[in-house]
Design a protein around this motif. Structure first.
Motif, short mmCIF file in Angstrom:
data_model
loop_
_atom_site.label_atom_id
_atom_site.label_comp_id
_atom_site.label_asym_id
_atom_site.label_seq_id
_atom_site.Cartn_x
_atom_site.Cartn_y
_atom_site.Cartn_z
N GLN A 97 54.20 31.39 46.97
CA GLN A 97 53.08 32.28 46.64
C GLN A 97 53.35 33.04 45.34
N HIS A 98 54.64 33.31 45.07
CA HIS A 98 55.04 34.10 43.90
C HIS A 98 56.18 33.40 43.16
N PHE A 143 49.72 29.90 42.48
CA PHE A 143 50.70 30.93 42.80
C PHE A 143 50.55 32.09 41.81
N ILE A 144 51.10 33.23 42.18
CA ILE A 144 51.10 34.40 41.30
C ILE A 144 52.38 34.36 40.49
N GLN A 170 54.93 35.95 37.44
CA GLN A 170 55.36 37.07 36.60
C GLN A 170 56.27 36.48 35.54
N ASP A 196 61.45 31.82 43.17
CA ASP A 196 60.21 31.66 43.93
C ASP A 196 60.44 32.08 45.38
N ASP A 197 59.35 32.34 46.07
CA ASP A 197 59.42 32.75 47.48
C ASP A 197 59.00 31.60 48.40
N ARG A 257 58.71 34.18 39.68
CA ARG A 257 59.12 35.07 38.59
C ARG A 257 59.98 34.29 37.62
#
Length: 167
Positions: free
Chosen positions: A74-75, A35-36, A38, A93-94, A77
């Motif tokens: 996928q993302h 996952f990406i 941040q 998270d998404d 933070r």
């Protein structure tokens, strides 16, 4: 065995503090799971006491483990902010989301220890944990830790005041 030891309590937490340890861990898990991530953090001055740092790290660790196992996100933070007398951890998270009430009931019946462990860790240092989630929306975990570490009152006939833990 080495990875398990690092995951439980990385030396980075003791040596460089919570911000560095979380930055490293979030990056490591993002790389493993694909996952990406941040990561954003305020400088923590003065440094929180070890009980708070450990509880915060372990809650973030469990939340990221849940993302990896269940969320299909996928993302992700992660934010760590110091607000007056509190330390705020936000993880978002998404992923696919879940029914928080059902998960809490499941945990209360002893079927799952992750969520219960997070709640207990936060409670033991006098903090507050809030989780919001919904299908197709993802999950948000918000934790507030007191920067003066105080435990909640314990129910006991021998104890009438809250137990205080010195930092």
């Amino acid at each position: 065995m080495r990875n398990l030891s690092l995951d439980l309590r990385p030396a980075l937490l003791d040596d460089l503090g919570l911000v560095a340890a979380l930055r490293w861990y979030v990056g490591r898990q993002a790389q493993r799971a694909g996952f990406i991530a941040q990561f954003a953090a305020d400088p923590l001055e003065p440094r929180p006491c070890p009980d708070i740092e450990t509880a915060c790290f372990r809650v973030a660790q469990e939340a990221l483990t849940n993302v990896m196992r269940h969320a299909q996100a996928q993302h992700v933070r992660v934010e760590l902010r110091q607000r007056n007398t509190e330390l705020h951890l936000l993880m978002r998270d998404d992923g696919k989301g879940f029914d928080v009430g059902a998960a809490q009931e499941h945990a209360a019946q002893g079927a799952s220890t992750g969520l219960l462990g997070m709640q207990e860790r936060v409670w033991l240092v006098g903090g507050r944990l809030d989780i919001e989630s919904a299908p197709a929306w993802g999950t948000e975990v918000r934790v507030r830790f007191p920067l003066q570490n105080r435990r909640q009152p314990l129910v006991s006939s021998l104890q009438s005041e809250a137990t205080k833990v010195a930092c």
